[in-house]
Design a protein around this motif. Sequence first.
Motif, PDB file in Angstrom:
ATOM      1  N   LEU A   1       3.795  10.302  -6.850  1.00  0.00           N
ATOM      2  CA  LEU A   1       4.895  10.878  -7.627  1.00  0.00           C
ATOM      3  C   LEU A   1       4.580  10.866  -9.121  1.00  0.00           C
ATOM      4  CD1 LEU A   1       7.944   9.332  -5.744  1.00  0.00           C
ATOM      5  CD2 LEU A   1       7.079  11.669  -5.591  1.00  0.00           C
ATOM      6  N   TYR A   2       3.962   9.788  -9.591  1.00  0.00           N
ATOM      7  CA  TYR A   2       3.628   9.707 -11.016  1.00  0.00           C
ATOM      8  C   TYR A   2       2.610  10.777 -11.385  1.00  0.00           C
ATOM      9  CZ  TYR A   2       1.760   7.951 -15.407  1.00  0.00           C
ATOM     10  OH  TYR A   2       1.326   7.844 -16.713  1.00  0.00           O
ATOM     11  N   GLN A   3       1.561  10.911 -10.572  1.00  0.00           N
ATOM     12  CA  GLN A   3       0.523  11.902 -10.875  1.00  0.00           C
ATOM     13  C   GLN A   3       1.077  13.327 -10.836  1.00  0.00           C
ATOM     14  OE1 GLN A   3      -1.977   9.769 -12.194  1.00  0.00           O
ATOM     15  NE2 GLN A   3      -3.316  11.303 -11.273  1.00  0.00           N
ATOM     16  N   ARG A   4       1.999  13.584  -9.931  1.00  0.00           N
ATOM     17  CA  ARG A   4       2.510  14.949  -9.779  1.00  0.00           C
ATOM     18  C   ARG A   4       3.572  15.286 -10.819  1.00  0.00           C
ATOM     19  NH1 ARG A   4       2.458  18.800  -5.868  1.00  0.00           N
ATOM     20  NH2 ARG A   4       4.259  20.207  -5.760  1.00  0.00           N
TER      21      ARG A   4
ATOM     22  N   VAL B   1       0.842  -1.207   0.000  1.00  0.00           N
ATOM     23  CA  VAL B   1       0.000   0.000   0.000  1.00  0.00           C
ATOM     24  C   VAL B   1       0.872   1.249   0.000  1.00  0.00           C
ATOM     25  CG1 VAL B   1      -1.642   1.313   1.377  1.00  0.00           C
ATOM     26  CG2 VAL B   1      -1.971  -1.133   1.072  1.00  0.00           C
ATOM     27  N   ALA B   2       1.963   1.228   0.785  1.00  0.00           N
ATOM     28  CA  ALA B   2       2.848   2.387   0.829  1.00  0.00           C
ATOM     29  C   ALA B   2       3.499   2.632  -0.526  1.00  0.00           C
ATOM     30  CB  ALA B   2       3.914   2.173   1.913  1.00  0.00           C
ATOM     31  N   VAL B   3       3.948   1.572  -1.195  1.00  0.00           N
ATOM     32  CA  VAL B   3       4.550   1.716  -2.525  1.00  0.00           C
ATOM     33  C   VAL B   3       3.519   2.246  -3.517  1.00  0.00           C
ATOM     34  CG1 VAL B   3       5.543   0.425  -4.452  1.00  0.00           C
ATOM     35  CG2 VAL B   3       6.309  -0.036  -2.130  1.00  0.00           C
ATOM     36  N   TYR B   4       2.305   1.741  -3.423  1.00  0.00           N
ATOM     37  CA  TYR B   4       1.243   2.186  -4.333  1.00  0.00           C
ATOM     38  C   TYR B   4       0.945   3.666  -4.152  1.00  0.00           C
ATOM     39  CZ  TYR B   4      -3.603   2.976  -5.796  1.00  0.00           C
ATOM     40  OH  TYR B   4      -4.742   3.496  -6.353  1.00  0.00           O
ATOM     41  N   LEU B   5       0.796   4.103  -2.901  1.00  0.00           N
ATOM     42  CA  LEU B   5       0.458   5.499  -2.653  1.00  0.00           C
ATOM     43  C   LEU B   5       1.598   6.437  -3.031  1.00  0.00           C
ATOM     44  CD1 LEU B   5      -1.402   5.186   0.778  1.00  0.00           C
ATOM     45  CD2 LEU B   5      -2.411   5.595  -1.472  1.00  0.00           C
ATOM     46  N   ILE B   6       2.817   6.097  -2.594  1.00  0.00           N
ATOM     47  CA  ILE B   6       3.946   6.982  -2.871  1.00  0.00           C
ATOM     48  C   ILE B   6       4.265   7.015  -4.363  1.00  0.00           C
ATOM     49  CG2 ILE B   6       6.391   7.363  -2.424  1.00  0.00           C
ATOM     50  CD1 ILE B   6       5.975   6.130   0.334  1.00  0.00           C
TER      51      ILE B   6
ATOM     52  N   GLY C   1      -3.461  19.206  -6.256  1.00  0.00           N
ATOM     53  CA  GLY C   1      -4.475  19.007  -5.236  1.00  0.00           C
ATOM     54  C   GLY C   1      -4.819  17.546  -5.022  1.00  0.00           C
ATOM     55  N   MET C   2      -6.124  17.268  -4.877  1.00  0.00           N
ATOM     56  CA  MET C   2      -6.592  15.909  -4.607  1.00  0.00           C
ATOM     57  C   MET C   2      -6.384  14.988  -5.794  1.00  0.00           C
ATOM     58  SD  MET C   2      -7.634  16.029  -1.500  1.00  0.00           S
ATOM     59  CE  MET C   2      -8.536  14.513  -1.343  1.00  0.00           C
ATOM     60  N   ASP C   3      -6.221  15.557  -6.977  1.00  0.00           N
ATOM     61  CA  ASP C   3      -6.011  14.720  -8.155  1.00  0.00           C
ATOM     62  C   ASP C   3      -4.659  14.019  -8.135  1.00  0.00           C
ATOM     63  OD1 ASP C   3      -8.458  15.382  -9.179  1.00  0.00           O
ATOM     64  OD2 ASP C   3      -7.709  17.113 -10.316  1.00  0.00           O
ATOM     65  N   GLN C   4      -3.781  14.413  -7.207  1.00  0.00           N
ATOM     66  CA  GLN C   4      -2.492  13.727  -7.096  1.00  0.00           C
ATOM     67  C   GLN C   4      -2.630  12.332  -6.478  1.00  0.00           C
ATOM     68  OE1 GLN C   4       0.889  16.715  -6.012  1.00  0.00           O
ATOM     69  NE2 GLN C   4      -0.963  17.465  -5.002  1.00  0.00           N
ATOM     70  N   ILE C   5      -3.755  12.079  -5.829  1.00  0.00           N
ATOM     71  CA  ILE C   5      -3.989  10.756  -5.252  1.00  0.00           C
ATOM     72  C   ILE C   5      -4.206   9.767  -6.387  1.00  0.00           C
ATOM     73  CG2 ILE C   5      -5.491   9.377  -3.759  1.00  0.00           C
ATOM     74  CD1 ILE C   5      -6.147  11.943  -2.248  1.00  0.00           C
ATOM     75  N   PRO C   6      -3.483   8.653  -6.412  1.00  0.00           N
ATOM     76  CA  PRO C   6      -3.661   7.707  -7.517  1.00  0.00           C
ATOM     77  C   PRO C   6      -5.061   7.118  -7.528  1.00  0.00           C
ATOM     78  CG  PRO C   6      -2.281   6.766  -5.775  1.00  0.00           C
ATOM     79  CD  PRO C   6      -2.455   8.207  -5.451  1.00  0.00           C
ATOM     80  N   ASN C   7      -5.647   7.071  -8.755  1.00  0.00           N
ATOM     81  CA  ASN C   7      -7.003   6.538  -8.932  1.00  0.00           C
ATOM     82  C   ASN C   7      -8.007   7.256  -8.041  1.00  0.00           C
ATOM     83  OD1 ASN C   7      -5.082   3.739  -9.054  1.00  0.00           O
ATOM     84  ND2 ASN C   7      -6.382   4.171 -10.824  1.00  0.00           N
ATOM     85  N   TYR C   8      -7.897   8.588  -8.037  1.00  0.00           N
ATOM     86  CA  TYR C   8      -8.754   9.370  -7.151  1.00  0.00           C
ATOM     87  C   TYR C   8     -10.237   9.204  -7.500  1.00  0.00           C
ATOM     88  CZ  TYR C   8     -11.006  13.408  -5.045  1.00  0.00           C
ATOM     89  OH  TYR C   8     -11.861  14.207  -4.339  1.00  0.00           O
ATOM     90  N   ALA C   9     -10.549   9.134  -8.793  1.00  0.00           N
ATOM     91  CA  ALA C   9     -11.948   8.976  -9.193  1.00  0.00           C
ATOM     92  C   ALA C   9     -12.544   7.687  -8.635  1.00  0.00           C
ATOM     93  CB  ALA C   9     -12.053   9.001 -10.715  1.00  0.00           C
TER      94      ALA C   9
END
Length: 268
Positions: A201-204, A192-197, A211-219
Amino acid sequence: MEVLSHAMGTLLLLLMLCGSGRSAEDGTDKCKLTVESASERNQLKRLAPLLHKNFFVSTVKDAESYKYFFQFCGDAGGVVGAGVTQTDSKNVTTVVGRYDSTKAIGGSDWVMLIYENGENYKTHCSSAKRKAIIMISCDRKTEVGALEAVVEDRDRSDCFYLFELDTSAVCPIIESKLSAGAIILIIAVCLVAVYLIGGFLYQRLFVGAKGMDQIPNYAFWSEIGNLSADGCDFVCRSRKREEPNAYRGVASEPEEEPEERDDHLLPM
């Protein structure tokens, strides 16, 4: 020239390190076992943290005061070859045991160190040679404790001096054992930590999200509540939901289309 001096300094440091490791090993080798054996030698190696440490204890017996000195594989009280010495109130020193006549018996959390071949008794124990027994026990809270004089047994032919010493050096190593569930939980947390970090980084950096769109798979995560509710509704309900009857009005009769006349096609 500078490179040469640097290399010489590195070589000197390595020699010093090797020399220090060798001296620690040679320290335990100073104890000569009465009967050389691998098991007893291993017990002595367990006591390596006690090397070069001097221990001292004072006692009073029969109105006489005594001072005892102990050193592991070293000269106790400065007397060459003596592992344990006794000094009386008249400042007369007696060798109780020598480290060139050593025995070592050990268990999981203790080692019994025996120094034999001390000076002969004059009026006790049938003039036998003195012997010192140092019972070294495990105490995880103490790196090296104080020496304690327990008893001097002079009521039989095999007389001895008994001492006690607590130290963490002889404590068994505690192996951490993780259950299968704990291992799975640790792996899951790491994933989970690897997925989030990694996703952040990929989204940013690559997508340029803010903003919140930096969270992976935010939708997907923003809809997780609704999806969970729909899944629970689908799985947990035991009967179909009946749709309410819709109002149906009376359909009006279809209008008749005007009949096409083809009179104009007839000959006049």
